[in-house]
Design a protein around this motif. Structure first.
Motif, short mmCIF file in Angstrom:
data_model
loop_
_atom_site.label_atom_id
_atom_site.label_comp_id
_atom_site.label_asym_id
_atom_site.label_seq_id
_atom_site.Cartn_x
_atom_site.Cartn_y
_atom_site.Cartn_z
N ASN A 123 45.65 74.75 147.70
CA ASN A 123 46.33 74.36 148.93
C ASN A 123 45.96 75.35 150.03
O ASN A 123 46.37 76.50 150.01
CB ASN A 123 47.84 74.35 148.71
N ASP A 124 45.15 74.90 150.99
CA ASP A 124 44.78 75.71 152.14
C ASP A 124 45.83 75.46 153.22
O ASP A 124 45.76 74.48 153.97
CB ASP A 124 43.38 75.33 152.64
N LYS A 125 46.81 76.35 153.29
CA LYS A 125 47.95 76.13 154.17
C LYS A 125 47.58 76.28 155.65
O LYS A 125 48.25 75.72 156.51
CB LYS A 125 49.07 77.11 153.81
N VAL A 127 44.92 75.10 157.21
CA VAL A 127 44.39 73.84 157.75
C VAL A 127 45.10 72.63 157.15
O VAL A 127 44.73 71.49 157.43
CB VAL A 127 42.87 73.73 157.50
N ASN A 128 46.10 72.89 156.28
CA ASN A 128 46.90 71.82 155.67
C ASN A 128 46.03 70.84 154.89
O ASN A 128 46.11 69.62 155.06
CB ASN A 128 47.72 71.08 156.73
N LYS A 129 45.17 71.40 154.02
CA LYS A 129 44.32 70.59 153.17
C LYS A 129 44.43 71.05 151.72
O LYS A 129 44.65 72.23 151.44
CB LYS A 129 42.85 70.68 153.61
N LYS A 130 44.27 70.08 150.80
CA LYS A 130 44.30 70.39 149.38
C LYS A 130 42.97 69.99 148.74
O LYS A 130 42.36 68.98 149.12
CB LYS A 130 45.45 69.67 148.68
N PHE A 131 42.53 70.80 147.77
CA PHE A 131 41.29 70.56 147.07
C PHE A 131 41.55 70.60 145.57
O PHE A 131 42.30 71.47 145.09
CB PHE A 131 40.24 71.63 147.43
N ASP A 172 38.30 77.83 148.75
CA ASP A 172 37.84 76.45 148.86
C ASP A 172 36.32 76.29 148.73
O ASP A 172 35.80 75.17 148.79
CB ASP A 172 38.32 75.81 150.17
#
Length: 259
Positions: A123-125, A127-131, A172
Motif C-alpha cells: 500500500n503506497d499511501k 499516491v493511494n495505490k496498492k500493488f 513498489d
C-alpha cells in the motif's frame, strides 16, 4: 538513509535454515551507528528489537530510525523510519513499514504478507495505490532479512570468493535480488578496541547512488552476535562510512581482542 539499511541487508543475504533456539539477538537489543559523509558526521541510525504479536502469531517488532545531525542537517535533512514484524519461530515477515523524508523526497509504504494466498500487498499511501506481488515463503523484507539471517549462517561454511543471491521485497519496484561475495576475515580497530570481522562485498546497482557495482564493503563481528561493525561505500558523489557507535541488550558477549 535508505542506502544505510540496504547496506545492512546486503550482508544478511546468506541463505540458511533459521533456528529459533540459537538466536543471535533478543528483545531489547539496540544498535546505534554513526554515519559519515566524507569528513562530515552526517547522521545517526538505530535499530531496536521489541516483542509483539500479529493475529496471535508471536513476532519480533524491529524499528530502524535514521536522522541527519549537526552541520549536515543544515543542508540535507533526513528523517527515516523502517519497521518490520517477523515471526519469532520462522523469521518470515508479516508486515513492513517505510516512512522516509530525505531532503523533501518522501515515501509512506506498508506491506502485508499473506502466505495463504502467496501474495504481498503493498500500500503506497502517498499516491493511494496498492500493488500485489506473488511471493514464496523464502521472501524477506529489508529489515527482517537482517535478523533472519543473523540466526542462520554458519561462519565455518563460508567460502572465500563465493557469492550468494537472495530475493527481497522492498517497495513498489517489486522483488529484486542481491548478490554478495565473502572476502574473508579482517581485524578492525574500533572505539571499543580490536574486533575480528567477516568482510563482504555486495554487488549493487551503479550509476544512480553507487559509483560502481563493487563500491560497497561491509564488516560484521565474527562472534555469536553477528552485528555490523563498519560499512563503507563509494557513492556517485563522495563516499559514506558508518561505524558501530553504541549498543545495548546484546544476547551474547561482544568479543574484543585484548593485546
Amino acid at each position: 538513509m535508505k542506502q544505510f539499511y540496504l547496506f545492512l541487508f546486503a550482508f544478511w543475504s546468506i541463505v540458511a535454515m533459521a533456528q529459533e533456539n540459537n538466536t543471535a539477538f533478543k528483545p531489547g537489543e539496540w544498535l546505534k551507528f554513526r554515519v559519515h559523509y566524507g569528513f562530515i558526521n552526517a547522521s545517526y541510525a538505530t535499530l531496536q528489537v521489541n516483542s509483539d504479536s500479529i493475529k496471535g502469531v508471536p513476532v519480533y517488532h524491529v524499528v530502524g530510525k535514521g536522522k541527519t545531525a549537526g552541520f549536515a542537517s543544515l543542508f540535507f535533512k533526513v528523517d527515516d523510519t523502517f519497521e518490520s514484524y517477523f515471526s519469532k519461530k520462522e523469521g518470515k515477515p508479516y508486515k513492513f513499514i517505510r516512512k522516509t523524508n530525505e531532503g523533501g523526497y518522501t515515501k509512506d509504504i506498508e506491506v502485508n504478507f499473506d502466505y495463504e494466498k502467496d501474495m504481498a500487498i503493498l500500500n503506497d499511501k502517498k499516491v493511494n495505490k496498492k500493488f500485489n506481488f506473488t511471493i514464496q515463503n523464502e521472501i524477506q523484507d529489508l529489515i527482517s532479512a537482517f535478523y533472519y539471517l543473523r540466526n542462520s549462517y554458519d561462519p565455518k561454511a563460508l567460502v572465500e570468493g563465493e557469492s550468494i543471491e537472495l530475493d527481497m521485497l522492498y517497495d513498489d519496484d517489486g522483488i529484486f535480488k542481491f548478490k554478495l561475495k565473502y572476502l574473508g576475515k579482517q581485524i578492525l580497530r574500533t572505539k571499543y578496541g580490536k574486533v575480528e570481522c567477516l568482510k563482504f562485498r555486495p554487488y549493487v546497482q551503479s550509476g544512480r547512488v553507487f559509483k560502481e557495482q563493487e563500491s560497497l564493503s561491509l564488516w560484521v563481528s565474527n562472534d555469536l552476535n553477528k552485528i555490523p561493525i563498519r560499512i563503507k561505500a563509494e557513492l556517485a558523489v563522495g563516499s559514506i562510512k558508518a561505524d558501530l557507535d553504541g549498543y545495548n541488550g546484546l544476547k551474547n558477549q561482544f568479543k574484543i581482542i585484548i593485546d
